[in-house]
Design a protein around this motif. Structure first.
Motif, PDB file in Angstrom:
ATOM      1  N   VAL A 154      42.446  41.650  20.646  1.00  0.00           N
ATOM      2  CA  VAL A 154      43.803  41.146  20.877  1.00  0.00           C
ATOM      3  C   VAL A 154      44.032  39.783  20.248  1.00  0.00           C
ATOM      4  O   VAL A 154      45.110  39.499  19.726  1.00  0.00           O
ATOM      5  N   THR A 155      43.017  38.909  20.315  1.00  0.00           N
ATOM      6  CA  THR A 155      43.263  37.541  19.850  1.00  0.00           C
ATOM      7  C   THR A 155      42.286  37.058  18.779  1.00  0.00           C
ATOM      8  O   THR A 155      42.453  35.986  18.224  1.00  0.00           O
ATOM      9  N   ASN A 205      39.382  35.914  19.424  1.00  0.00           N
ATOM     10  CA  ASN A 205      38.376  35.461  20.385  1.00  0.00           C
ATOM     11  C   ASN A 205      37.144  34.845  19.727  1.00  0.00           C
ATOM     12  O   ASN A 205      37.262  34.096  18.745  1.00  0.00           O
ATOM     13  N   ARG A 211      40.410  38.784  11.783  1.00  0.00           N
ATOM     14  CA  ARG A 211      41.785  38.988  12.235  1.00  0.00           C
ATOM     15  C   ARG A 211      41.845  39.859  13.472  1.00  0.00           C
ATOM     16  O   ARG A 211      41.071  40.810  13.610  1.00  0.00           O
ATOM     17  N   HIS A 214      42.116  28.609  21.249  1.00  0.00           N
ATOM     18  CA  HIS A 214      41.980  28.796  22.694  1.00  0.00           C
ATOM     19  C   HIS A 214      41.151  30.034  22.976  1.00  0.00           C
ATOM     20  O   HIS A 214      41.672  31.146  23.057  1.00  0.00           O
ATOM     21  N   VAL A 215      39.842  29.823  23.078  1.00  0.00           N
ATOM     22  CA  VAL A 215      38.931  30.953  23.290  1.00  0.00           C
ATOM     23  C   VAL A 215      38.502  30.937  24.748  1.00  0.00           C
ATOM     24  O   VAL A 215      37.525  30.273  25.124  1.00  0.00           O
ATOM     25  N   CYS A 216      39.240  31.678  25.564  1.00  0.00           N
ATOM     26  CA  CYS A 216      39.003  31.649  27.005  1.00  0.00           C
ATOM     27  C   CYS A 216      37.577  32.026  27.369  1.00  0.00           C
ATOM     28  O   CYS A 216      36.984  31.467  28.292  1.00  0.00           O
ATOM     29  N   ALA A 217      37.034  32.990  26.625  1.00  0.00           N
ATOM     30  CA  ALA A 217      35.721  33.526  26.967  1.00  0.00           C
ATOM     31  C   ALA A 217      34.649  32.460  27.057  1.00  0.00           C
ATOM     32  O   ALA A 217      33.718  32.565  27.846  1.00  0.00           O
ATOM     33  N   GLU A 252      50.858  39.625  26.509  1.00  0.00           N
ATOM     34  CA  GLU A 252      49.690  40.479  26.310  1.00  0.00           C
ATOM     35  C   GLU A 252      49.022  40.226  24.983  1.00  0.00           C
ATOM     36  O   GLU A 252      47.848  40.509  24.807  1.00  0.00           O
ATOM     37  N   HIS A 253      49.815  39.788  24.025  1.00  0.00           N
ATOM     38  CA  HIS A 253      49.250  39.448  22.725  1.00  0.00           C
ATOM     39  C   HIS A 253      50.195  38.444  22.076  1.00  0.00           C
ATOM     40  O   HIS A 253      51.335  38.266  22.511  1.00  0.00           O
ATOM     41  N   VAL A 254      49.672  37.774  21.069  1.00  0.00           N
ATOM     42  CA  VAL A 254      50.452  36.751  20.385  1.00  0.00           C
ATOM     43  C   VAL A 254      51.008  37.349  19.104  1.00  0.00           C
ATOM     44  O   VAL A 254      50.254  37.873  18.274  1.00  0.00           O
ATOM     45  N   TYR A 264      47.496  33.368  14.091  1.00  0.00           N
ATOM     46  CA  TYR A 264      46.699  32.252  14.568  1.00  0.00           C
ATOM     47  C   TYR A 264      46.404  31.286  13.423  1.00  0.00           C
ATOM     48  O   TYR A 264      46.148  31.685  12.312  1.00  0.00           O
ATOM     49  N   PHE A 296      43.920  28.813  13.434  1.00  0.00           N
ATOM     50  CA  PHE A 296      42.490  28.495  13.309  1.00  0.00           C
ATOM     51  C   PHE A 296      42.223  27.139  12.663  1.00  0.00           C
ATOM     52  O   PHE A 296      41.486  27.056  11.674  1.00  0.00           O
TER      53      PHE A 296
END
Lengths: 180, 549, 238
Positions: free
Chosen positions: A91-92, A94, A137, C98-101, C121-123, C127, C129
């Motif tokens: 999704v992102t 990550n 991506r 913003h990498v929550c993990a 739910e998604h952007v 991004y 980066f």
């Protein structure tokens, strides 16, 4: 639909991911038995299918990080009814996409030259090893995505809710979805 | 100096100048200077000596005469001619015989005849570094008149009656703003001149400050009298070195003659003007950011209300007007509001200075009555698009403005009419484009500018301009989709409605206006990977596959 | 100090002169989303999340900056406002990394909460980066620019409540970043008092306390109200 059983075909794919989302999928525990009655699981890293003939619902874990992912996800999209970005990497971007900030050249240099202990040098790879993409991506940047399952990993409950909603033809609840 | 002394000085200087055989005005505004006019001026001075004409022939620097495309420009008083493309080799002929005939510029050209000079009236006729030149042209008489014959309220009434509207772009009624400031309770008030002209392609304010600085000082002093302020600041962008030097010299000269400082014209009114120099931020042209900058703080805009007339510099009521707005004041006071209101249209009175740039034959500075049609400005005054190319669009208002296509060429140039077709008057920059301009790239260029100049305080502008620019860039590379354009339009709405200040609120304008009039170009880029102007390079399909971007 | 009666989302609310729409809404349990606002420090209206519609006024107004007026009719949650808020959070998520993990405030992060509340739910944006650093030179705290929203809560709390003004912003636009003193490593700062207020008010994991696990890194923002009430009203509320 699977021609033999008439059930919807569920497939999963993992691209640039850690397989944690698949572990979460397995956390469905007993519900896997219920799931087995509702769908036909096709291509998946958890099964032995070597190719991707097609699916009605495909869960895609991981970000698009190399040339093989890119080629594969396009084929998967073309042969899937519903495509779900499964987990934060899909999704992102990550963790998989964290290398984007540094640039591919720096990352390869750091990994294969600076920190090499035996043989220093970026491997050629030839035709076998996929080429890393300049930019990792999220899946929806490359193909059209129908649904998103957030989380690292998405909780099993969320996975269950999404799959059963799709099978029932309902809109998924989307309650409590969050990144991380 | 007293008012009588002012008139005496004027008469003396006028007689002195009339007694000269020839006064040679050599343009020393930035445009001509960059073409070597300082060397030219020196050459003329040398020739005067060499030909033994001291005392009879004089050379001086002067402000922009407008036809910058023919720089360097020289005007000779003996025959009233203007010469273009003058070189030091022409100095001899200029001093001896009035000038090289083959370099004459026809004074009956529409470029000159169709203009109506008010704020640029002295440009080309006075030496900006010499106070007496300004006095000879009725300089400081408006200030004297205001102080001796009018009350502050009467001055404000005149400005209101004139219908003058802010020339910085917003077009707020100037008299009303003055009235607002004057009404505030505090004893301390400020007058600020916004000289942070930052629009790409705009050089109106620069030329006024370089060519006739005293006019701006006089306008500010009159404003100070009207609103009850004793201190004025001129905020000039740091890049305008020449304008800064001319202003500093002008302030000193005025102070020396007690035209600024305490007890002006022996009145109890005193007014100081100090300069504050910018440091390279377009956002400091926004009035609250400008105030922050003068206060020594980071140039971030802040929420309005309160507006500067209520709470501005150091929390005090502050009048902030553009250079051109102040430059209009002396004539309004001296010649009367009815005279001013007789120029222009019903809602947009007076004249407007425009900086013509781009694909136009007569690049340079012009001043026309409000309501003149764009067609007239571009094709009669501007001389049309050179090389016989077809006109495509005119950009007004810089990064806050819009592109006007051929179908709207008959639009009169005034605040309301330009807004109705999706652009704005802006500060006066007018960039002309022909078929070699890619309108998507133009939108991208202005968005790139906003990315650089965003102060960073609010999210929509800071992050939104970056994303909008990214989409535009990818469109020019053939990598974007319809969904991207839809996102572009959504972001445009967000920036317009949610940004903290005018920079962010108007940043989408060039995109919105080019989508409105040139949507086909966007579509060609995306669907056919074709750029009609031939500017955009599209990556090969294989490269796109590899995900290089 | 006069009482003002106004309507917020169809509810009649009362406030007093000087209160903002945000304050009055909050008191009436109407939670307007916000990032740069935190009770106890000055408001700057920068994040644009708390924009509301006021009847009769064309533009949108920041609730945290707009004083209440008699008879105002305010709407805080129209479709348009929700769309704007969603896009603002998407812009923030795309702007930095913003990498929550791998973040210590995973699960207790205001940005995460906002995204969930707004149903993101998604952007939909690409991004960015950007390459940004992490400053762990301070003995007790760390500053990770990848997680920073440039909300400037840290700047304001350090300036207004602690009085040290260790933080400020350097650069312009997307190149802005939080700096310590004259752009020095935090550990070398001569103004920092190590009070940790900045860490507590930071909405994300940009400012964090070292040595904490994800379960432990929970921020307490209510200390501000305690300090400010004590300072201004001489009342101790805890």
């Amino acid at each position: 639909m699977d021609p033999l059983t008439g059930r919807p075909r569920l497939a999963t794919v993992w691209l640039g991911g850690c397989s944690g989302c698949h572990m979460s999928f397995l956390d469905l525990d007993e519900r896997l038995v219920d799931l087995a009655r509702l769908v036909e699981v096709g291509a998946s890293p958890l099964t032995d299918h070597k190719d991707f003939p097609g699916a009605d619902i495909t869960l895609v874990e991981g970000a698009v990080a190399n040339s093989e992912h890119l080629e594969h996800i396009r084929a998967v999209r073309a042969r899937s009814g519903v495509l779900v970005s499964f987990g934060d990497c899909a999704v992102t971007g990550n963790v998989t996409a964290m290398r984007n900030a540094f640039g591919l050249e720096n990352v390869l240099n750091c990994s294969y030259r600076e920190n090499a202990t035996v043989v220093a040098g970026v491997p050629e790879g030839g035709a076998v090893v996929p080429r890393l993409l300049e930019r990792v991506r999220p899946v929806h940047e490359v193909v059209e995505v129908d649904y998103y399952l957030q989380g690292c990993p998405p909780p099993a409950d969320a996975i269950w809710d999404l799959i059963t909603s799709l099978l029932d033809g309902r809109a998924p609840s989307r309650e409590g979805g969050r990144f991380g | 100096m007293t008012q009588e002394e002012l008139f005496e000085a004027q008469e003396r200087e006028q007689q002195r100048q009339a007694g000269l055989e020839n006064r040679i005005y050599c343009c020393t505004a930035a445009g001509c200077v960059s073409c070597g006019s300082e060397t030219l001026r020196q050459a003329i001075a040398d020739q005067i000596k060499a030909q033994g004409k001291e005392g009879k022939v004089e050379v001086c620097g002067t402000g922009c005469m407008g036809l910058c495309s023919r720089a360097p420009l020289v005007r000779t008083s003996s025959n009233g001619m203007i010469y273009g493309g003058v070189t030091p080799e022409d100095a001899e002929s200029l001093v001896a015989a009035g000038g090289p005939a083959d370099k004459r510029i026809d004074p009956q050209m529409p470029f000159f005849v169709r203009q109506h000079k008010v704020v640029l009236a002295n440009s080309g006729y006075v030496d900006p570094e010499r106070l007496l030149d300004y006095i000879a042209c009725d300089g400081y008489q408006a200030l004297a008149k205001a102080l001796s014959d009018m009350t502050p309220q009467e001055v404000i009434a005149e400005v209101k009656a004139s219908g003058l509207r802010g020339r910085g772009g917003a077009g707020y009624p100037t008299g009303l703003k003055w009235e607002l400031v004057a009404k505030q309770p505090a004893p301390v008030r400020y007058v600020v001149c916004n000289g942070d002209e930052g629009d790409p392609g705009a050089f109106m304010d620069r030329s006024m400050l370089e060519g006739d600085p005293h006019r701006v000082l006089e306008g500010m002093a009159i404003a100070g009298y009207a609103v009850g302020a004793q201190q004025g600041y001129i905020y000039v962008r740091g890049e305008y070195g020449l304008a800064i030097r001319r202003l500093q010299a002008a302030v000193k000269q005025a102070e020396r003659e007690r035209l600024l400082g305490s007890h002006i014209f022996e009145n109890s009114f005193g007014f100081r003007i100090d300069l504050r120099i910018g440091a390279g931020a377009f956002v400091c042209g926004e009035e609250t950011a400008l105030v922050a900058s003068i206060e020594g703080r980071r140039g971030n805009p802040r929420q309005r209300p309160p507006y500067p007339p209520e709470s501005g510099l150091w929390g005090k009521p502050t009048l902030i007007n553009n250079v051109e707005t102040f430059a209009n004041i002396p004539d309004i006071i001296r010649r009367g509001s009815a005279w001013f209101a007789g120029i222009g249209t019903a809602e947009s009175k007076g004249t407007k200075v425009f900086a013509l740039a781009g694909k136009i034959a007569n690049t340079g500075l012009i001043e026309v009555p409000m309501g003149t049609s764009l067609r007239s400005i571009l094709f009669e005054i501007g001389g049309g698009v050179p090389g016989g190319a077809a006109f495509k669009a005119a950009q007004t208002g810089g990064p806050s403005g819009g592109c006007i296509p051929a179908e709207h060429l008959d639009t009169p140039v005034d605040y309301e009419s330009l807004a109705a077709i999706g652009s704005i008057m802006g500060s006066g920059g007018l960039i002309v484009m022909d078929e070699s301009s890619c309108m998507v790239d133009v939108a991208r260029f202005f968005m790139d500018f906003c990315v650089d100049e965003s102060c960073g305080k609010c999210v929509p502008c800071r992050a939104g301009t970056v994303e909008m620019h990214d989409v535009l860039l990818r469109i020019t590379r053939g990598e974007a989709t319809e969904a991207d354009v839809a996102m572009l339009e959504e972001l445009a709405v967000l920036l317009r409605e949610a940004s903290l200040c005018g920079l962010g609120q108007t940043a989408p304008n060039p995109v919105v206006s080019t989508l409105r009039y040139f949507r086909r170009e966007y579509e060609e880029h995306m669907r056919e990977r074709r750029c009609a102007a031939g500017r955009c390079r599209f990556e090969s399909a294989a490269q796109v596959q590899g995900g290089a971007q | 100090m006069s009482v003002k009666t106004l309507e917020i989302d169809g509810r009649v609310c009362t406030g007093v002169t000087g209160q903002t729409i945000f304050d009055v809404a909050w008191e009436n349990r109407i939670q307007i989303p916000r990032i740069c606002h935190v009770g106890g420090i000055s408001d700057i209206g920068a994040c644009r999340m708390c924009l509301v519609e006021i009847e009769g006024r064309g533009r949108l107004h920041a609730a945290c900056m707009t004083p209440v007026e008699e008879g105002m009719v305010v709407r805080t949650a129209t479709e348009r406002l929700k769309r704007h808020r969603r896009l603002i959070v998407e812009l923030l998520l795309a702007e930095r990394n913003h990498v929550c993990a791998v973040c210590v405030t995973n699960g207790a992060c205001e940005l995460q909460d906002l995204a969930a509340e707004l149903g993101i739910e998604h952007v939909r944006l690409r991004y960015r980066f950007p390459k940004l650093g992490v400053d762990t030179s301070h003995e007790r705290f760390g500053l990770d620019h990848n997680r920073c929203l440039l909300c400037t809560r840290c700047v304001r709390v350090c300036d207004e409540v602690e009085g040290a003004h260790t933080f400020d912003i350097l650069g312009r636009g997307a190149n802005s970043r939080v700096i310590c003193d004259q752009d020095e490593p935090w550990g070398e700062s001569e103004s920092c008092t190590s009070c940790g207020k900045c860490v507590q008010v930071c909405p994300t994991g940009a400012l964090f306390a070292k040595g904490r696990t994800v379960a432990e890194m929970r921020k307490d923002r209510w200390f501000l109200k305690y300090i400010v009430t004590a300072r201004e009203k001489r009342q101790w509320i805890r």
